[in-house]
Design an enzyme around this catalytic site. Structure first.
Site, PDB file in Angstrom:
ATOM      1  CB  ALA A   1      -2.692   0.454   5.508  1.00 13.94           C
TER       2      ALA A   1
ATOM      3  CB  ILE B   1      -0.882   0.133   1.143  1.00 13.01           C
ATOM      4  CG1 ILE B   1      -1.963  -1.067   1.015  1.00 13.01           C
ATOM      5  CG2 ILE B   1      -1.781   1.303   1.314  1.00 13.01           C
ATOM      6  CD1 ILE B   1      -2.923  -1.290   2.037  1.00 13.01           C
TER       7      ILE B   1
ATOM      8  CG  ASP C   1       4.018  -1.798   7.995  1.00 11.48           C
ATOM      9  OD1 ASP C   1       3.432  -0.812   8.427  1.00 11.48           O
ATOM     10  OD2 ASP C   1       3.448  -2.934   8.018  1.00 11.48           O
TER      11      ASP C   1
ATOM     12  NE  ARG D   1      -5.669 -10.055   9.999  1.00 15.00           N
ATOM     13  CZ  ARG D   1      -5.064  -9.044   9.238  1.00 15.00           C
ATOM     14  NH1 ARG D   1      -4.002  -9.026   8.711  1.00 15.00           N
ATOM     15  NH2 ARG D   1      -5.769  -7.843   8.880  1.00 15.00           N
TER      16      ARG D   1
ATOM     17  CD  GLU E   1       6.504  -6.551  -4.284  1.00 21.13           C
ATOM     18  OE1 GLU E   1       6.336  -5.607  -3.595  1.00 21.13           O
ATOM     19  OE2 GLU E   1       6.647  -7.725  -3.716  1.00 21.13           O
TER      20      GLU E   1
ATOM     21  NE  ARG F   1      -4.441  -6.455   4.962  1.00 19.71           N
ATOM     22  CZ  ARG F   1      -3.577  -5.734   5.678  1.00 19.71           C
ATOM     23  NH1 ARG F   1      -2.472  -5.271   5.315  1.00 19.71           N
ATOM     24  NH2 ARG F   1      -3.680  -5.436   6.953  1.00 19.71           N
TER      25      ARG F   1
HETATM   26  C1  LIG Z   1      -3.624  -7.911  11.920  1.00 14.19           C
HETATM   27  C2  LIG Z   1      -3.528  -6.544  11.151  1.00 14.19           C
HETATM   28  C3  LIG Z   1      -4.620  -5.541  11.228  1.00 14.19           C
HETATM   29  C4  LIG Z   1      -4.240  -4.563  10.267  1.00 14.19           C
HETATM   30  N1  LIG Z   1      -5.309  -3.527  10.104  1.00 14.19           N
HETATM   31  C5  LIG Z   1      -4.896  -2.465   9.520  1.00 14.19           C
HETATM   32  C6  LIG Z   1      -6.166  -1.346   9.430  1.00 14.19           C
HETATM   33  O1  LIG Z   1      -7.504  -1.944   9.714  1.00 14.19           O
HETATM   34  N2  LIG Z   1      -6.074  -0.321   8.848  1.00 14.19           N
HETATM   35  C7  LIG Z   1      -4.651   0.189   8.557  1.00 14.19           C
HETATM   36  O2  LIG Z   1      -4.553   1.183   8.182  1.00 14.19           O
HETATM   37  N3  LIG Z   1      -3.565  -0.731   8.881  1.00 14.19           N
HETATM   38  C8  LIG Z   1      -4.028  -2.060   9.133  1.00 14.19           C
HETATM   39  N4  LIG Z   1      -2.673  -2.855   9.454  1.00 14.19           N
HETATM   40  C9  LIG Z   1      -1.361  -2.411   9.198  1.00 14.19           C
HETATM   41  C10 LIG Z   1      -1.211  -2.550   7.517  1.00 14.19           C
HETATM   42  O3  LIG Z   1      -1.376  -3.753   7.078  1.00 14.19           O
HETATM   43  C11 LIG Z   1       0.107  -2.001   7.288  1.00 14.19           C
HETATM   44  O4  LIG Z   1       0.608  -0.933   7.908  1.00 14.19           O
HETATM   45  C12 LIG Z   1       0.390  -2.114   5.918  1.00 14.19           C
HETATM   46  O5  LIG Z   1       0.118  -3.000   5.260  1.00 14.19           O
HETATM   47  C13 LIG Z   1       1.953  -1.576   5.766  1.00 14.19           C
HETATM   48  O6  LIG Z   1       2.217  -1.257   4.206  1.00 14.19           O
HETATM   49  P1  LIG Z   1       3.506  -1.142   3.548  1.00 14.19           P
HETATM   50  O7  LIG Z   1       3.197  -1.221   2.296  1.00 14.19           O
HETATM   51  O8  LIG Z   1       4.310  -0.074   4.284  1.00 14.19           O
HETATM   52  O9  LIG Z   1       4.089  -2.734   3.823  1.00 14.19           O
HETATM   53  P2  LIG Z   1       3.869  -4.215   3.263  1.00 14.19           P
HETATM   54  O10 LIG Z   1       2.143  -4.117   3.056  1.00 14.19           O
HETATM   55  O11 LIG Z   1       4.433  -4.976   4.150  1.00 14.19           O
HETATM   56  O12 LIG Z   1       4.326  -4.305   1.905  1.00 14.19           O
HETATM   57  C14 LIG Z   1       5.867  -4.212   1.437  1.00 14.19           C
HETATM   58  C15 LIG Z   1       6.158  -4.567   0.136  1.00 14.19           C
HETATM   59  O13 LIG Z   1       7.429  -4.753  -0.117  1.00 14.19           O
HETATM   60  C16 LIG Z   1       8.057  -5.721  -0.764  1.00 14.19           C
HETATM   61  N5  LIG Z   1       9.345  -6.189  -0.321  1.00 14.19           N
HETATM   62  C17 LIG Z   1       9.736  -6.522   1.079  1.00 14.19           C
HETATM   63  N6  LIG Z   1      10.996  -6.640   0.906  1.00 14.19           N
HETATM   64  C18 LIG Z   1      11.592  -6.346  -0.231  1.00 14.19           C
HETATM   65  C19 LIG Z   1      12.700  -6.544  -0.904  1.00 14.19           C
HETATM   66  N7  LIG Z   1      14.072  -6.684  -0.275  1.00 14.19           N
HETATM   67  N8  LIG Z   1      12.705  -5.886  -2.133  1.00 14.19           N
HETATM   68  C20 LIG Z   1      11.733  -5.751  -3.104  1.00 14.19           C
HETATM   69  N9  LIG Z   1      10.424  -5.722  -2.467  1.00 14.19           N
HETATM   70  C21 LIG Z   1      10.461  -5.967  -1.155  1.00 14.19           C
HETATM   71  C22 LIG Z   1       6.953  -6.905  -0.224  1.00 14.19           C
HETATM   72  O14 LIG Z   1       6.576  -8.008  -0.965  1.00 14.19           O
HETATM   73  C23 LIG Z   1       5.513  -5.831  -0.085  1.00 14.19           C
HETATM   74  O15 LIG Z   1       4.882  -6.077  -1.342  1.00 14.19           O
HETATM   75  C24 LIG Z   1      -3.043  -4.137  10.080  1.00 14.19           C
HETATM   76  C25 LIG Z   1      -1.818  -5.023  10.221  1.00 14.19           C
HETATM   77  C26 LIG Z   1      -2.022  -6.119  10.778  1.00 14.19           C
HETATM   78  C27 LIG Z   1      -0.904  -6.876  11.028  1.00 14.19           C
END
Ligand SMILES: Cc1cc2nc3c(=O)[nH]c(=O)nc-3n(C[C@H](O)[C@H](O)[C@H](O)COP(=O)(O)OP(=O)(O)OC[C@H]3O[C@@H](n4cnc5c(N)ncnc54)[C@H](O)[C@@H]3O)c2cc1C
Length: 474
Positions: free
Chosen positions: A374, A63, A361, A246, A83, A165
């Site tokens: 997110a 996201i 994250d 979940r 990715e 999601r």
């Molecule tokens: C139980 C639970 C419930 C949640 N509910 C909510 C909610 O209701 N509302 C909300 O806002 N948030 C919620 N969250 C939090 C939310 O899911 C995360 O904050 C959000 O998905 C983070 O997005 P991101 O893109 O930063 O990381 P990620 O979704 O982890 O994406 C990271 C991406 O980077 C890629 N990647 C990783 N390492 C590498 C690498 N070395 N090279 C290339 N690519 C790589 C991965 O494959 C992935 O596609 C929840 C979390 C949990 C655990």
């Protein structure tokens, strides 16, 4: 709170376009944003195209990465996403967004909001159109013959909006040019090339060049290691000593089990060393279920944060809870996924170093007790895109200044989320020593804390960041 003309039907205001009014004729059906999307489709924000003499590489297409990629692409800023997976995708689970996140979607690009609007499901009852969650006493002791007793509600201008999601990601992907998304690219490290470009190295032996790197690579971020140094105490996430079962249940089964009010509208069951929340998603066809439990043991597998468990184990964990919680868990499949809840409990001293920056994250992984990880990632995307699009930012040298300005405005708020979410996680399970199971005291805390989550004007914050940037560039 919404205007209702004399003798007219109930009206819902599409918040971001206050002139658009949507009639809702039946207060017992699931209303989604579908109609509003069709109405606002032509109102997308136009962003000025200013030519930029640099290219941004985003590591990670979750996201955070996708919303930033779209926001930059729409501002005509050269950008590529790398990715590690072989396609964009998400583990199937529900997520919801509060008003701050929805505002940030608009700042990123109207299309991001439209993508969300196409897949979000609101509370079913019109009378609950502003309810974020109804809070119930989830314990046996809090149940009457009708089930768990309602304690209070937290309201927001946009109410609740649950979505799957994977559905959201599928919609976002359509807004990013396929030729700029590179898959199977597991980022390993970055170094500076002879011509001043940054050279990204991937596990498959390939390389790519860019002028700056944004780490959107999630909780196990590699880019974080480059920013802080591999041995820094804040480089690894920390187990919060909670895990979450979940799952999702067909809505008709959920209604039969716990009744329409609790099944079709967002509900939160407070308890002792555990709590459960549910909301509707998939246009009301499913009820999302998340059941958190305290864990006295460490989570030893720090690479894999999910594992398989059973409905039986969940029912055992929640044996002291009331009948509603047990009925909800009874709707889950015999085998279900458990997520370990990790966060950046040792906050990062900075999100940036030179022409590297972290968002989402990767920067501030949080426990989900504010439902905002997110959402804050989308706030990051909005602010960073606005900064990079600033007309004074033209060269690779300017980017370092942009990242510092971003760090200045985002660090405190993002750290606050991680800390506050931990606090709330303890409160909802009766584990905060000052609050215990005094749910009214907890209610007051929640009202104040949600004011912080939602009481932000993200356009204003982006403007503040730009003012900071202008001073630094001057
Ligand atoms: C139980 C639970 C419930 C949640 N509910 C909510 C909610 O209701 N509302 C909300 O806002 N948030 C919620 N969250 C939090 C939310 O899911 C995360 O904050 C959000 O998905 C983070 O997005 P991101 O893109 O930063 O990381 P990620 O979704 O982890 O994406 C990271 C991406 O980077 C890629 N990647 C990783 N390492 C590498 C690498 N070395 N090279 C290339 N690519 C790589 C991965 O494959 C992935 O596609 C929840 C979390 C949990 C655990």
């Amino acid at each position: 709170m919404f205007p209702k003309p004399p003798n007219g039907p109930d009206l819902v205001v599409v918040r971001t376009l206050p002139m658009v009014l949507l009639p809702i004729s039946d207060d017992r059906r699931f209303h989604t944003y579908r109609l509003s999307f069709q109405t606002i489709n032509t109102h997308f924000t136009c962003h000025m195209s200013v030519s930029k003499d640099f290219t941004i590489a985003i590591i990670g297409g979750g996201i955070a990465g996708l919303t930033l990629g779209i926001a930059l692409h729409q501002r005509s800023i050269p950008v590529h996403i790398y990715e590690k997976a072989h396609h964009f995708g998400e583990i199937g689970a529900g997520v919801s967004f509060s008003s701050n996140a929805i505002d940030a979607m608009h700042v990123c690009h109207g299309g991001v909001h439209a993508a969300f609007a196409r897949v979000a499901t609101l509370n079913a009852w019109l009378s609950k159109s502003t309810v974020w969650f109804d809070y119930y006493d989830g314990m046996k002791s809090g149940a009457s013959p009708e089930g768990s007793q309602k304690l209070f509600s937290i309201t927001t201008p946009v109410g609740q909006n649950g979505l799957h999601r994977a559905d959201f990601l599928d919609e976002l992907v359509k807004l990013f040019p396929a030729e700029k998304a590179h898959f199977g690219k597991n980022f390993e490290e970055v170094s500076e090339g002879t011509d001043g470009k940054l050279v990204l190295k991937f596990a498959d032996g390939t390389t790519a060049e860019a002028d700056a790197v944004v780490g959107c690579d999630g909780i196990h971020s590699r880019v974080r290691r480059m920013v802080l140094g591999a041995d820094h105490p804040s480089v690894e996430p920390v187990y919060t000593r909670k895990y979450a079962y979940r799952g999702a249940a067909p809505m008709d089964e959920a209604v039969a089990a716990i009744g329409e009010e609790k099944a079709k509208n967002a509900a939160f069951y407070l308890g002792n060393k555990g709590h459960v929340l549910t909301f509707a998603m998939k246009g009301g066809a499913q009820m999302n279920i998340v059941a958190f439990h305290d864990d006295p043991e460490p989570w030893t597998d720090t690479v894999h944060l999910t594992k398989w468990s059973t409905q039986g184990a969940a029912l055992k964990d929640f044996e002291d809870f009331g009948p509603d919680v047990k009925k909800i868990l009874g709707l889950t499949p015999p085998e279900l996924n458990v997520w370990a809840i990790f966060d950046m409990g040792n906050p990062l001293p900075t999100f940036t170093k030179g022409r590297l920056v972290l968002t989402g994250d990767a920067a501030h992984a949080t426990s989900p007790h504010h439902g905002s990880g997110a959402g804050f990632a989308i706030e990051d995307s909005a602010v960073l895109a606005e900064l990079l699009a600033d007309e004074r930012v033209k060269t690779p040298e300017d980017i370092e200044v942009v990242f510092s300005a971003f760090n200045d405005v985002r660090l405190k708020r993002d750290h606050w989320l991680v800390k506050s979410s931990r606090f709330v996680g303890d409160c909802v399970e009766g584990m905060n020593p000052d609050i215990g199971m005094d749910w009214e005291k907890f209610h007051q805390e929640m009202v104040q804390r949600y004011d912080v989550v939602m009481g932000i004007d993200i356009s204003k914050q982006a403007q503040l960041a730009k003012d900071n940037l202008h001073k630094r560039l001057a």
